[in-house]
Design an enzyme around this catalytic site. Structure first.
Site, mmCIF file in Angstrom:
data_model
loop_
_atom_site.group_PDB
_atom_site.id
_atom_site.type_symbol
_atom_site.label_atom_id
_atom_site.label_comp_id
_atom_site.label_asym_id
_atom_site.label_seq_id
_atom_site.Cartn_x
_atom_site.Cartn_y
_atom_site.Cartn_z
ATOM 1 N N ASN A 86 11.783 9.141 -41.531
ATOM 2 C CA ASN A 86 13.040 8.822 -42.065
ATOM 3 C C ASN A 86 13.166 7.153 -42.435
ATOM 4 O O ASN A 86 13.652 6.856 -43.283
ATOM 5 C CB ASN A 86 14.022 8.686 -40.989
ATOM 6 N N SER B 290 10.083 13.874 -33.398
ATOM 7 C CA SER B 290 11.271 14.960 -32.543
ATOM 8 C C SER B 290 10.858 14.934 -31.383
ATOM 9 O O SER B 290 9.774 14.926 -30.834
ATOM 10 C CB SER B 290 10.849 16.417 -33.107
ATOM 11 N N THR B 291 11.649 15.382 -30.503
ATOM 12 C CA THR B 291 11.749 15.769 -29.126
ATOM 13 C C THR B 291 10.720 16.788 -28.921
ATOM 14 O O THR B 291 9.914 16.796 -27.972
ATOM 15 C CB THR B 291 13.074 16.058 -28.467
ATOM 16 N N CYS C 155 17.521 7.762 -36.567
ATOM 17 C CA CYS C 155 17.691 8.532 -34.954
ATOM 18 C C CYS C 155 18.778 7.815 -34.456
ATOM 19 O O CYS C 155 19.184 8.369 -33.483
ATOM 20 C CB CYS C 155 16.543 7.888 -34.451
ATOM 21 N N GLU D 32 10.072 0.274 -26.849
ATOM 22 C CA GLU D 32 9.264 -0.810 -27.975
ATOM 23 C C GLU D 32 9.998 -2.075 -28.229
ATOM 24 O O GLU D 32 11.104 -2.305 -27.381
ATOM 25 C CB GLU D 32 9.243 -0.011 -29.383
#
Ligand code: NAD
Length: 481
Positions: free
Chosen positions: A151, A228-229, A283, A462
């Site tokens: 993305n 993705s999860t 996200c 992060e």
């Protein structure tokens, strides 16, 4: 313009060992824009061997040396802004303006931020009165793996690679197979900047054949993953029993909470953006909008009106605000989610369908900004991540109800909260189950702050010192006096 992508291993641009490639498609035109290697275990093995060898010297470089070379990479990214932005848009379908204003500048910022950060990275010391002194050394881990999604391709790829290199690690990195072009251009930039061979290795390929080989390789000691999860859970199941360090930045189903007392114009302008920027494929986009009942009708009418004016078109055109979604697979997934919302009883207030453009974009993958109402918090549409230009609106009457709705999913990445009542805002921020809360703003980022999610949105943070801590191994040395 076509891009024949190669792997970047030990400073060389190479094809995958078995020669297999697939076509890369521009989602806004349906045209082939080049080929992508389908790398496998032998390619990953070559990259790991190169990284292990390079680590012997890279680990001994001073922060100043790393700063110089990373700063040069940042300069080169800046100087190639136009080419990189065009490549990002051609590969991803996002408006060129967005690539130029956000994606590419952020990639050079990432390198510059961590290049300077490592010069200020200090370790702690703890004295035990006159008995002993402890000091903590933070050493690079060795070879680390960085895996990123499609993305924000170069933006997120460099967000991982830059701190890993700054901390003195060597890297085996894999961008998304859906948007690999700017990662390939980055490998050319690193070469031009004089990054020593093997310090950064970029292997291209899909998750099953290439990503999974990085995750399970015994010589890769840490994995930084954004995606993705579903993939994150699988990666954790492989990496955790190998005792690898793991950073997982995963999916979201972010709430946007609107109280009647907010700064209305600012909120309206921002929410159109936080719902549909990058075709909703960020996200951090707010996909569940919760509105105080007293202003629900007003909000709904204005939101629909403003969103209907978003200009969809050729991503290369200057006035385009909505580009294509990233791939046919994702296009079909988003449309299936809209169909499900209808089945669940949702009313489509805007959009709800694909859009056929003309000319060069006649075969492009465009979906209209979609607004849905009438669905409760527990239906699949309000529980599962869609990751496209689709939002729902729900109503609440009290602060407690707003909190309950906000926290009513398994995700916990980000929340945006709109009110002028600062005690309410800070009280709610304490109760909201997400790693990031924006009050009266959205996507305002300071790279020093911890970035990441709780619940099914991930593990670890992060950004700033968090990233440098993640990419180093602390060692305490205790000296008795
Ligand atoms: P994805 O999980 O399908 O793929 C992400 C990356 O992982 C790709 O490079 C892919 O090839 C690789 N991969 C897939 N399966 C793998 C496996 N088993 N082992 C190793 N690597 C594997 O995700 P996507 O569709 O590319 O990206 C969209 C997702 O990313 C959304 O869920 C979105 O919310 C999430 N995302 C999260 C953040 C964040 O910071 N939390 C940021 C951006 C995107």
């Amino acid at each position: 313009m076509t891009y024949e992508i190669k792997n970047y291993i030990k400073g060389q641009f190479v094809n995958p060992q078995d020669g297999e490639t697939v076509e890369n498609i521009n989602p806004a035109t349906g045209k082939v824009i080049g080929t992508i290697p389908v790398s496998k275990s032998t390619d990953v093995q070559q990259a790991v061997t190169a990284a292990k060898e390079a680590f012997k010297t890279w680990r001994k470089t001073s922060p100043q040396e790393r700063f110089k070379i990373m700063n040069k990479i940042a300069d080169l990214i800046e100087s190639k802004l136009d080419d990189l932005a065009l490549a990002e848009t051609t590969d991803n379908g996002k408006p060129l303006k967005l690539s130029k204003r956000v994606d590419i500048p952020r990639a050079s910022d990432n390198f510059r931020f961590f290049a300077t950060g490592i010069m200020h990275f200090a370790s702690e010391s703890h004295t035990m009165e006159d008995k002993a002194i402890n000091y903590t050394i933070r050493q690079p881990i060795g070879v680390v793996g960085c895996i990123s999604p499609w993305n924000l391709p170069l933006y997120l790829f460099t967000w991982k690679i830059a701190p890993a290199l700054a901390a003195g690690n060597c890297v085996v990195a894999k961008p998304s197979e859906v948007t690999p072009v700017t990662a390939f251009l980055l490998s050319q930039i690193c070469d031009e900047a004089g990054l020593p061979a093997g310090v950064l290795n970029i292997v291209h390929g899909d998750g099953a054949h290439c990503g999974s080989e990085i995750v399970k390789h015994p010589d890769i000691k840490a994995i930084s993953f954004t995606g993705s999860t579903r993939a994150g859970a699988h990666i954790a199941s492989v990496a955790a029993p190998m005792f690898k360090k793991l950073s997982l930045e995963l999916g979201g189903k972010n709430p946007t909470i609107v109280f009647a007392d907010c700064d209305w114009d600012k909120m309206m302008k921002t929410i159109v953006h936080s719902s549909f920027a990058n075709q909703g494929q960020i996200c951090l986009c707010g996909s569940r909008i919760l509105v105080e009942k007293t202003v629900y009708e007003k909000f709904k009418n204005e939101f629909v009106e403003r969103s209907s004016k978003l200009r969809m078109g050729d991503p290369l055109a200057d006035d385009t605000q909505q580009g294509a979604v990233v791939s046919k697979l994702h296009f079909d997934k988003v449309l299936a989610c809209i169909a499900l919302a209808k089945e669940e009883g949702g009313d489509i207030l805007l959009g709800g369908e694909s859009v056929k453009l003309e000319g060069d974009n006649k075969d492009g993958l465009f979906i209209a900004p979609t607004i849905i109402e009438g669905l409760g918090p527990n239906c699949r549409t309000n529980q599962e991540e869609i990751f496209g230009p689709v939002v729902t609106i729900q109503t609440f009457e009290t602060e407690e109800e707003a909190l309950q709705l906000a926290n009513a999913t398994d995700y916990g990445l980000a929340c945006s909260l709109w009110t002028q009542n600062i005690s309410r805002a800070t009280h709610m921020a304490n109760q909201i189950e997400s790693g990031i809360v924006w009050i009266n703003c959205w996507l305002l980022r300071d790279l020093r702050t911890p970035f990441g999610g709780m619940k099914n949105s991930g593990v670890g943070r992060e950004g700033g010192w968090n990233a440098l801590d993640f990419f180093t191994e602390p060692k305490n040395v205790c000296v008795q006096i």
